[in-house]
Scaffold this motif. Structure first.
Motif, PDB file in Angstrom:
ATOM      1  N   HIS A  25     -63.632 -45.769 -55.506  1.00  0.00           N
ATOM      2  CA  HIS A  25     -62.546 -46.053 -56.444  1.00  0.00           C
ATOM      3  C   HIS A  25     -62.862 -45.581 -57.864  1.00  0.00           C
ATOM      4  N   LEU A  26     -64.150 -45.539 -58.213  1.00  0.00           N
ATOM      5  CA  LEU A  26     -64.516 -45.207 -59.592  1.00  0.00           C
ATOM      6  C   LEU A  26     -64.739 -43.714 -59.799  1.00  0.00           C
ATOM      7  N   VAL A  27     -65.250 -43.024 -58.776  1.00  0.00           N
ATOM      8  CA  VAL A  27     -65.506 -41.588 -58.912  1.00  0.00           C
ATOM      9  C   VAL A  27     -64.275 -40.830 -58.429  1.00  0.00           C
ATOM     10  N   PRO A  28     -63.560 -40.176 -59.326  1.00  0.00           N
ATOM     11  CA  PRO A  28     -62.307 -39.527 -58.928  1.00  0.00           C
ATOM     12  C   PRO A  28     -62.550 -38.256 -58.116  1.00  0.00           C
ATOM     13  N   LEU A  29     -61.628 -37.977 -57.226  1.00  0.00           N
ATOM     14  CA  LEU A  29     -61.637 -36.721 -56.482  1.00  0.00           C
ATOM     15  C   LEU A  29     -61.077 -35.624 -57.375  1.00  0.00           C
ATOM     16  N   THR A  30     -61.768 -34.494 -57.448  1.00  0.00           N
ATOM     17  CA  THR A  30     -61.313 -33.394 -58.304  1.00  0.00           C
ATOM     18  C   THR A  30     -60.675 -32.289 -57.464  1.00  0.00           C
ATOM     19  N   TYR A  31     -59.939 -31.426 -58.151  1.00  0.00           N
ATOM     20  CA  TYR A  31     -59.213 -30.339 -57.478  1.00  0.00           C
ATOM     21  C   TYR A  31     -59.528 -29.021 -58.178  1.00  0.00           C
ATOM     22  N   ASP A  32     -59.707 -27.984 -57.368  1.00  0.00           N
ATOM     23  CA  ASP A  32     -60.053 -26.660 -57.885  1.00  0.00           C
ATOM     24  C   ASP A  32     -58.891 -25.690 -57.678  1.00  0.00           C
ATOM     25  N   VAL A  33     -58.690 -24.825 -58.658  1.00  0.00           N
ATOM     26  CA  VAL A  33     -57.693 -23.760 -58.544  1.00  0.00           C
ATOM     27  C   VAL A  33     -58.250 -22.539 -59.270  1.00  0.00           C
ATOM     28  N   THR A  34     -57.989 -21.366 -58.737  1.00  0.00           N
ATOM     29  CA  THR A  34     -58.546 -20.140 -59.314  1.00  0.00           C
ATOM     30  C   THR A  34     -57.457 -19.094 -59.536  1.00  0.00           C
ATOM     31  N   ALA A  35     -57.782 -18.140 -60.372  1.00  0.00           N
ATOM     32  CA  ALA A  35     -56.903 -16.994 -60.618  1.00  0.00           C
ATOM     33  C   ALA A  35     -57.765 -15.814 -61.026  1.00  0.00           C
ATOM     34  N   SER A  36     -57.287 -14.627 -60.748  1.00  0.00           N
ATOM     35  CA  SER A  36     -58.004 -13.407 -61.134  1.00  0.00           C
ATOM     36  C   SER A  36     -57.126 -12.578 -62.042  1.00  0.00           C
ATOM     37  N   GLN A 102     -62.571 -13.625 -63.064  1.00  0.00           N
ATOM     38  CA  GLN A 102     -62.136 -14.746 -62.228  1.00  0.00           C
ATOM     39  C   GLN A 102     -62.145 -16.018 -63.067  1.00  0.00           C
ATOM     40  N   VAL A 103     -61.026 -16.707 -63.059  1.00  0.00           N
ATOM     41  CA  VAL A 103     -60.879 -17.967 -63.791  1.00  0.00           C
ATOM     42  C   VAL A 103     -60.868 -19.107 -62.777  1.00  0.00           C
ATOM     43  N   ALA A 104     -61.773 -20.039 -62.930  1.00  0.00           N
ATOM     44  CA  ALA A 104     -61.860 -21.195 -62.032  1.00  0.00           C
ATOM     45  C   ALA A 104     -61.682 -22.468 -62.840  1.00  0.00           C
ATOM     46  N   VAL A 105     -60.790 -23.326 -62.372  1.00  0.00           N
ATOM     47  CA  VAL A 105     -60.449 -24.558 -63.097  1.00  0.00           C
ATOM     48  C   VAL A 105     -60.669 -25.751 -62.177  1.00  0.00           C
ATOM     49  N   THR A 106     -61.214 -26.820 -62.733  1.00  0.00           N
ATOM     50  CA  THR A 106     -61.386 -28.090 -62.017  1.00  0.00           C
ATOM     51  C   THR A 106     -60.747 -29.188 -62.840  1.00  0.00           C
ATOM     52  N   SER A 109     -56.371 -33.835 -60.862  1.00  0.00           N
ATOM     53  CA  SER A 109     -55.200 -33.849 -59.986  1.00  0.00           C
ATOM     54  C   SER A 109     -54.695 -32.418 -59.828  1.00  0.00           C
ATOM     55  N   PRO A 110     -53.930 -32.143 -58.770  1.00  0.00           N
ATOM     56  CA  PRO A 110     -53.398 -30.786 -58.597  1.00  0.00           C
ATOM     57  C   PRO A 110     -52.549 -30.330 -59.775  1.00  0.00           C
ATOM     58  N   ASP A 111     -51.644 -31.185 -60.247  1.00  0.00           N
ATOM     59  CA  ASP A 111     -50.791 -30.814 -61.375  1.00  0.00           C
ATOM     60  C   ASP A 111     -51.611 -30.532 -62.628  1.00  0.00           C
ATOM     61  N   ALA A 112     -52.595 -31.384 -62.870  1.00  0.00           N
ATOM     62  CA  ALA A 112     -53.442 -31.177 -64.054  1.00  0.00           C
ATOM     63  C   ALA A 112     -54.239 -29.886 -63.925  1.00  0.00           C
ATOM     64  N   ALA A 113     -54.682 -29.547 -62.720  1.00  0.00           N
ATOM     65  CA  ALA A 113     -55.439 -28.309 -62.517  1.00  0.00           C
ATOM     66  C   ALA A 113     -54.587 -27.082 -62.819  1.00  0.00           C
ATOM     67  N   GLU A 155     -57.301 -26.880 -54.219  1.00  0.00           N
ATOM     68  CA  GLU A 155     -58.205 -27.341 -53.173  1.00  0.00           C
ATOM     69  C   GLU A 155     -58.983 -28.569 -53.645  1.00  0.00           C
ATOM     70  N   PRO A 156     -59.005 -29.644 -52.840  1.00  0.00           N
ATOM     71  CA  PRO A 156     -59.809 -30.816 -53.224  1.00  0.00           C
ATOM     72  C   PRO A 156     -61.295 -30.491 -53.198  1.00  0.00           C
ATOM     73  N   ASN A 157     -61.985 -30.977 -54.189  1.00  0.00           N
ATOM     74  CA  ASN A 157     -63.430 -30.753 -54.313  1.00  0.00           C
ATOM     75  C   ASN A 157     -64.140 -32.099 -54.160  1.00  0.00           C
ATOM     76  N   THR A 158     -64.838 -32.264 -53.032  1.00  0.00           N
ATOM     77  CA  THR A 158     -65.497 -33.551 -52.743  1.00  0.00           C
ATOM     78  C   THR A 158     -66.998 -33.514 -53.015  1.00  0.00           C
ATOM     79  N   SER A 159     -67.514 -32.426 -53.535  1.00  0.00           N
ATOM     80  CA  SER A 159     -68.966 -32.304 -53.704  1.00  0.00           C
ATOM     81  C   SER A 159     -69.526 -33.376 -54.638  1.00  0.00           C
ATOM     82  N   SER A 160     -68.872 -33.598 -55.758  1.00  0.00           N
ATOM     83  CA  SER A 160     -69.358 -34.607 -56.704  1.00  0.00           C
ATOM     84  C   SER A 160     -69.302 -36.000 -56.100  1.00  0.00           C
ATOM     85  N   LEU A 161     -68.213 -36.305 -55.403  1.00  0.00           N
ATOM     86  CA  LEU A 161     -68.069 -37.621 -54.780  1.00  0.00           C
ATOM     87  C   LEU A 161     -69.118 -37.819 -53.700  1.00  0.00           C
TER      88      LEU A 161
END
Length: 237
Positions: A25-36, A102-106, A109-113, A155-161
């Motif tokens: 509940h405390l560690v949020p799930l992050t989302y990744d999006v990229t563009a070239s 390549q631009v990578a954003v984390t 939430s998907p909208d925030a990404a 894409e959801p990023n679960t590595s940190s969680l």
């Protein structure tokens, strides 16, 4: 004793599961999006009716300058302020030969990404224009920026969680085992002392040898003689 150890293990397991649930509940799930993006040569450097993609050589330096310009501390703070949960990177795409970035954003939430990605792409276009204006380059000689890929799915990023869950789980299990060991040895020592007390005769007292009439004399009896008659007197030791 074994029952008490099992209670310690059970309690530690319950606490560990509670910490795992709290982490979820405390560690949020992050989302990744990229563009070239690709840098295109100025219009003046391309022949009439020519193809700008056939003349991308020499723009690698410009791409490196642009990547550095939009990832400085001031730009990062404006696009992804500290504490917002957003972050981004801009680097040369090693899989493509040419001036492709390549631009990578984390983000959280998907909208925030997607919002952060749009902000980075806008910053890249504006900063590229500012750099060329700052050196008084003619408008017709300006390098252009073009987005060539833009993901529409975050894409959801679960590595940190997952890393946090592993740390919490390992710490909880280690603490549980350590507590069980700390409880086990004092209980074992107490039980051993109790067993020794039960095995010893209750009320038994040791009788000194000199008061025990049934004891054999340690040496030959002393004798006293009076005239022709000898009387043997036992000597107690």
């Amino acid at each position: 004793m074994i029952r008490r150890i099992w209670w310690v293990l059970l309690g530690g397991g319950i606490v560990t599961l509670g910490l795992v649930n709290l982490t979820l509940h405390l560690v949020p799930l992050t989302y990744d999006v990229t563009a070239s993006v690709v840098l295109l040569p100025p219009i003046t450097s391309v022949e009439a009716n020519g193809n700008p993609f056939l003349d991308l050589g020499g723009l690698d330096v410009v791409a490196g300058v642009l990547a550095t310009a939009i990832t400085d501390s001031e730009s990062t703070e404006n696009v992804a302020p500290a504490g917002s949960g957003a972050s981004y990177t801009v680097q040369k795409d090693a899989s493509v030969s040419g001036s492709v970035l390549q631009v990578a954003v984390t983000d959280t939430s998907p909208d925030a990404a997607f919002s952060t990605l749009d902000a980075v792409l806008t910053l890249a276009k504006d900063r590229l224009e500012e750099l060329q204006v700052s050196v008084s380059a003619p408008a017709e000689d300006h390098v252009q920026l073009m987005v060539i890929t833009n993901n529409v799915i975050a894409e959801p990023n679960t590595s940190s969680l997952i890393r946090t869950l592993i740390i919490v789980l390992a710490a909880g299990l280690a603490a549980t085992v350590a507590l069980a060991v700390a409880v086990y040895y004092p209980l074992r020592r107490r039980d051993s002392l109790s067993d020794e007390t039960i095995d010893a005769p209750v009320g038994a007292e040791r009788v000194p040898a000199d008061l025990d009439e049934s004891a054999e004399p340690a040496g030959p009896p002393a004798s006293t003689e009076t005239g022709d008659t000898a009387t043997r007197v036992p000597v107690r030791r």
